[in-house]
Design a protein around this motif. Structure first.
Motif, PDB file in Angstrom:
ATOM      1  N   ARG A 512       0.829  -1.202   0.000  1.00 54.75           N
ATOM      2  CA  ARG A 512       0.000   0.000   0.000  1.00 54.75           C
ATOM      3  C   ARG A 512       0.865   1.255   0.000  1.00 54.75           C
ATOM      4  O   ARG A 512       0.604   2.211  -0.723  1.00 54.75           O
ATOM      5  N   GLU A 513       1.945   1.212   0.824  1.00 53.10           N
ATOM      6  CA  GLU A 513       2.843   2.390   0.900  1.00 53.10           C
ATOM      7  C   GLU A 513       3.458   2.668  -0.469  1.00 53.10           C
ATOM      8  O   GLU A 513       3.537   3.816  -0.899  1.00 53.10           O
ATOM      9  N   VAL A 514       3.933   1.595  -1.123  1.00 53.23           N
ATOM     10  CA  VAL A 514       4.616   1.796  -2.412  1.00 53.23           C
ATOM     11  C   VAL A 514       3.624   2.319  -3.459  1.00 53.23           C
ATOM     12  O   VAL A 514       3.930   3.242  -4.216  1.00 53.23           O
ATOM     13  N   LEU A 515       2.405   1.775  -3.446  1.00 49.75           N
ATOM     14  CA  LEU A 515       1.404   2.234  -4.422  1.00 49.75           C
ATOM     15  C   LEU A 515       1.053   3.696  -4.177  1.00 49.75           C
ATOM     16  O   LEU A 515       0.955   4.498  -5.118  1.00 49.75           O
ATOM     17  N   SER A 516       0.896   4.059  -2.885  1.00 51.28           N
ATOM     18  CA  SER A 516       0.511   5.458  -2.657  1.00 51.28           C
ATOM     19  C   SER A 516       1.689   6.387  -2.945  1.00 51.28           C
ATOM     20  O   SER A 516       1.493   7.531  -3.381  1.00 51.28           O
ATOM     21  N   LEU A 517       2.926   5.869  -2.791  1.00 49.60           N
ATOM     22  CA  LEU A 517       4.095   6.683  -3.172  1.00 49.60           C
ATOM     23  C   LEU A 517       4.072   6.945  -4.681  1.00 49.60           C
ATOM     24  O   LEU A 517       4.274   8.085  -5.134  1.00 49.60           O
ATOM     25  N   LEU A 518       3.807   5.896  -5.462  1.00 54.16           N
ATOM     26  CA  LEU A 518       3.746   6.075  -6.928  1.00 54.16           C
ATOM     27  C   LEU A 518       2.635   7.066  -7.288  1.00 54.16           C
ATOM     28  O   LEU A 518       2.804   7.943  -8.138  1.00 54.16           O
ATOM     29  N   ASN A 519       1.517   6.937  -6.591  1.00 54.87           N
ATOM     30  CA  ASN A 519       0.393   7.839  -6.830  1.00 54.87           C
ATOM     31  C   ASN A 519       0.791   9.295  -6.545  1.00 54.87           C
ATOM     32  O   ASN A 519       0.503  10.208  -7.334  1.00 54.87           O
ATOM     33  N   ASP A 520       1.486   9.502  -5.410  1.00 59.03           N
ATOM     34  CA  ASP A 520       1.913  10.868  -5.038  1.00 59.03           C
ATOM     35  C   ASP A 520       2.860  11.436  -6.080  1.00 59.03           C
ATOM     36  O   ASP A 520       2.751  12.603  -6.476  1.00 59.03           O
ATOM     37  N   ILE A 521       3.810  10.586  -6.514  1.00 61.99           N
ATOM     38  CA  ILE A 521       4.794  11.063  -7.501  1.00 61.99           C
ATOM     39  C   ILE A 521       4.062  11.461  -8.780  1.00 61.99           C
ATOM     40  O   ILE A 521       4.351  12.484  -9.392  1.00 61.99           O
ATOM     41  N   ASN A 522       3.076  10.650  -9.153  1.00 58.12           N
ATOM     42  CA  ASN A 522       2.311  10.942 -10.365  1.00 58.12           C
ATOM     43  C   ASN A 522       1.610  12.298 -10.234  1.00 58.12           C
ATOM     44  O   ASN A 522       1.650  13.124 -11.146  1.00 58.12           O
ATOM     45  N   ARG A 523       1.011  12.548  -9.081  1.00 60.05           N
ATOM     46  CA  ARG A 523       0.256  13.800  -8.937  1.00 60.05           C
ATOM     47  C   ARG A 523       1.187  14.999  -8.818  1.00 60.05           C
ATOM     48  O   ARG A 523       1.007  16.017  -9.458  1.00 60.05           O
ATOM     49  N   GLU A 524       2.248  14.838  -8.000  1.00 54.92           N
ATOM     50  CA  GLU A 524       3.109  15.997  -7.733  1.00 54.92           C
ATOM     51  C   GLU A 524       4.010  16.328  -8.913  1.00 54.92           C
ATOM     52  O   GLU A 524       4.305  17.481  -9.180  1.00 54.92           O
ATOM     53  N   LYS A 525       4.495  15.321  -9.615  1.00 55.30           N
ATOM     54  CA  LYS A 525       5.477  15.588 -10.671  1.00 55.30           C
ATOM     55  C   LYS A 525       4.905  15.361 -12.063  1.00 55.30           C
ATOM     56  O   LYS A 525       5.644  15.461 -13.048  1.00 55.30           O
ATOM     57  N   ASP A 526       3.632  15.017 -12.147  1.00 55.41           N
ATOM     58  CA  ASP A 526       2.973  14.777 -13.425  1.00 55.41           C
ATOM     59  C   ASP A 526       3.717  13.708 -14.258  1.00 55.41           C
ATOM     60  O   ASP A 526       3.888  13.835 -15.462  1.00 55.41           O
ATOM     61  N   VAL A 527       4.186  12.679 -13.559  1.00 57.72           N
ATOM     62  CA  VAL A 527       4.901  11.588 -14.227  1.00 57.72           C
ATOM     63  C   VAL A 527       3.883  10.519 -14.612  1.00 57.72           C
ATOM     64  O   VAL A 527       3.052  10.136 -13.785  1.00 57.72           O
ATOM     65  N   ALA A 528       3.946  10.043 -15.858  1.00 55.08           N
ATOM     66  CA  ALA A 528       3.070   8.939 -16.259  1.00 55.08           C
ATOM     67  C   ALA A 528       3.615   7.640 -15.657  1.00 55.08           C
ATOM     68  O   ALA A 528       4.820   7.516 -15.424  1.00 55.08           O
ATOM     69  N   ILE A 529       2.713   6.716 -15.390  1.00 56.97           N
ATOM     70  CA  ILE A 529       3.154   5.430 -14.812  1.00 56.97           C
ATOM     71  C   ILE A 529       2.520   4.284 -15.593  1.00 56.97           C
ATOM     72  O   ILE A 529       1.331   4.327 -15.913  1.00 56.97           O
TER      73      ILE A 529
END
Ligand SMILES: Nc1ncnc2c1ncn2[C@@H]1O[C@H](COP(=O)(O)OP(=O)(O)OP(=O)(O)O)[C@@H](O)[C@H]1O
Length: 609
Positions: A512-529
């Motif tokens: 869960r932590e890793v998924l929410s980290l990826l989610n945060d990075i996507n929102r904050e840095k506009d990185v596609a995943i």
């Protein structure tokens, strides 16, 4: 004089399944090399077995009226200085020359393998001593070692066999050590250790069967080297002594008469080359039969079709556009395609999931996009456009892209692998490994790279990054290692993070932590995943769109909302969704599974979107 075989080091570390071996034997034997090896060995075996019987007398009887005579009908290659028939002597010497080479090879391989396996059964100190001693012996020139042993043991047949045999020991010891070490770390060996299986038994049951084939191949090629070494030793006068003679001794005698009768030197020379080539051909055939892949076989495989470039206009909002991606795996009669005709787009800032059963081609698709598919696999496509650059060159995705493209992929694309424990080098501290990406791709100074590394470790919520940066990967938890990998992906300014099963090896809380980290990075840095998972729950938790892969194709491209609301169209997608256990399942009822492949025949692979 060189002693030691020459099969490519990387090809030596392939453990080989016996089923595969059987299937390779026929084509290997029927190939031109295999047929050459059989024909050559038959000829050689005939001379070894019958040479002294048939020509032994003519080889030793001196005709004092014909000293150093030129070729004649009676003596096709003339006579030597003692009036003996040169051809008869060369054919007779085959037996001693070949048997000595085989004996020395047997000695060298047996002792070498025994010494090489010692580190596997000895305690750590003893093992270290053996490894160091082998290294020192290997650094000692083989020719000097041969001469020293020959002088100590004495000249003659025994001395020569011992000298050449001992000279081969360090090479085979190092080879056996390297092969054994590559197997010793494998999970099945570790599992056997955990179960209390003794070291000696592990060596016999697990290590030996997996290193046997490369050793056999190298021994065969090594015999050719030994043959040449014997010729060298006898030529120096340290080998076989009169009245016995091998090819080396004949060469030695013939050279002094080369201007009188060139055949006296040429004939034993040609015999040495012939036998050496036969041993090498045997080694090559064994290598092919046992599956030790070499470049020749790859060259003769039917060439791959290269797709024409796509002229379809590219959506400017797409960070990744994939058209006609195909991955080809070499097979006996050509190629198979575990990924075949994959098309998809990922928009800037979008999170896209790839789901599908094991083996459907999810990982290979991602590896291809990142130009990580390596030989013998080949990734071809009409187009793979990433962040404004075309990755495909002449129809294929290069496994080592040109410097500029490699730099672009290295800084704008990050790859997070499934197993965090193998993604980091266990011998190096974590911090420098993360910082290295910045130094390599961004040309940062050591200080700048360290500062950015600490910043990124902080961004992925690793507490006390200054201290943690100086720890080894084994001092991290699984989740921390995965976050460190994500931090190294963030050292550049990625436009896309490809995460291939990033949470599969983690427990659910860390997942869960890793998924929410990826989610945060996507929102904050506009990185596609691009998130790969076989777990629909994981994918639907953060993705907005899902690609469903089945048997190497994307069979459905569907929004997460439609997938969750049961609006999937493709029967495979529906079966995949139905196989996810739910809380309202009737207690005691069996779990839903996807039916066997027959229910989804190839006709139903037509993609829907
Ligand atoms: N190096 C390789 N050589 C030969 N075949 C390979 C190789 N790598 C993968 N394959 C084959 O390609 C197919 C797709 O593999 P891939 O790893 O992409 O599957 P996947 O969908 O990611 O599966 P999983 O969920 O189990 O990781 C499989 O059948 C696999 O056996």
């Amino acid at each position: 004089m060189s002693i030691g075989p020459a099969v490519a080091a990387e090809s030596l570390e392939q453990p080989l399944a016996s089923g595969q071996n059987r299937r390779r034997v026929r084509p290997a034997v029927l190939s031109p090399i295999g047929l050459g090896a059989i024909a050559g060995s038959l000829v050689l075996a005939f001379f070894v077995a019958f040479g002294p019987l048939i020509w032994g007398e003519a080889a030793t009887v001196a005709d004092l009226t014909q000293l150093s005579a030129p070729p004649s009908p009676e003596h096709p290659l003339g006579t030597d200085a003692g009036g003996r028939d040169v051809l008869a002597r060369v054919l007779t010497a085959a037996q001693l020359s070949v048997l000595m080479a085989l004996a020395a090879t047997f000695l060298g391989v047996t002792l070498g393998v025994l010494v090489g396996f010692l580190p596997t059964i000895l305690p750590r100190r003893g093992a270290r001593f053996v490894v160091s001693a082998t290294g020192i012996a290997l650094a000692f020139p083989a020719l000097l070692l041969t001469i020293v042993v020959s002088i100590v043991v004495g000249t003659g047949i025994l001395g020569a066999v011992l000298a050449i045999g001992f000279a081969m020991v360090p090479f085979f010891a190092r080879l056996a050590q390297t092969l054994a070490a590559s197997v010793s770390g494998r999970d099945y060996v570790l599992a056997a250790r955990v179960l209390g299986v003794g070291r000696f038994r592990i060596l016999l049951r697990h290590v030996l069967p997996n290193v046997r084939d490369p050793l056999i191949v190298n021994a065969s090629i090594g015999a050719g080297g030994a043959l040449v070494a014997f010729a060298g030793l006898s030529f120096l006068g340290l080998g076989v002594q009169a009245p016995q003679f091998d090819w080396g001794r004949l060469l030695n005698e013939g050279l002094s008469k080369i201007y009188v009768n060139p055949a006296t030197a040429l004939a034993p020379g040609i015999a040495v080359v012939f036998a050496g080539v036969v041993f090498t051909l045997i080694g090559e055939t064994l290598a092919q039969a046992l599956g030790v892949e070499n470049a020749t076989r790859a060259r003769h495989r039917r060439p791959l079709e290269r797709p024409a470039p796509s002229d379809e206009p590219v959506d400017p909002d797409a960070v990744l556009t994939v058209r006609g991606l195909r991955i080809s795996v070499p097979a006996e009669d050509g190629w198979t395609h575990p990924v075949d005709g994959v098309d998809f787009d990922v928009m800037r800032g979008e999170i896209v999931g790839i789901v599908g059963e094991s083996g459907s081609g999810k990982s290979l698709t991602c590896m291809a996009v990142a130009a990580l598919v390596e030989e013998p696999l080949v990734a071809s496509a009409q187009s793979v456009r990433f962040d404004g650059r075309e990755v495909v060159r002449n129809g294929v995705i290069p496994s080592s892209p040109a410097a500029e493209l490699a730099h672009h992929l290295g800084t704008r694309m990050a790859f997070v692998f499934q197993d965090p424990s193998t993604s980091l080098n266990p011998a190096l501290h974590v911090g420098p490994q993360v910082a290295e990406i910045g130094r390599l791709h961004e040309n940062l100074s050591r200080r700048e790279a360290d500062e950015r590394m600490l910043d990124r470790l902080r961004a992925v919520q690793i507490d006390d990054p200054e201290r943690r940066a100086h720890q080894y990967p084994h001092e991290y938890s699984g989740g921390m290692r995965q976050r460190a990998m994500i931090a190294s992906g963030l050292m550049g300014e990625p436009a896309l993070i490809i995460a291939d099963e990033p949470t599969t090896a983690l427990d659910v809380t860390v997942q869960r932590e890793v998924l929410s980290l990826l989610n945060d990075i996507n929102r904050e840095k506009d990185v596609a995943i691009l998130l790969v998972s076989h777990d629909i729950a994981v994918v639907t938790s953060i993705c907005t769109r899902v690609l469903v892969m089945y048997r190497g194709r994307v069979v459905e491209d569907i929004t997460t909302d439609d997938l969750v609301a049961g609006r999937a169209v493709h029967p495979y997608t529906r079966a995949l969704v139905e196989s996810v256990p739910t809380m309202d399942a009737v207690p005691g009822s069996p779990f839903a599974t996807i039916a066997e492949r027959e229910r989804f025949p190839v006709e139903q692979l037509e993609p829907v979107s």
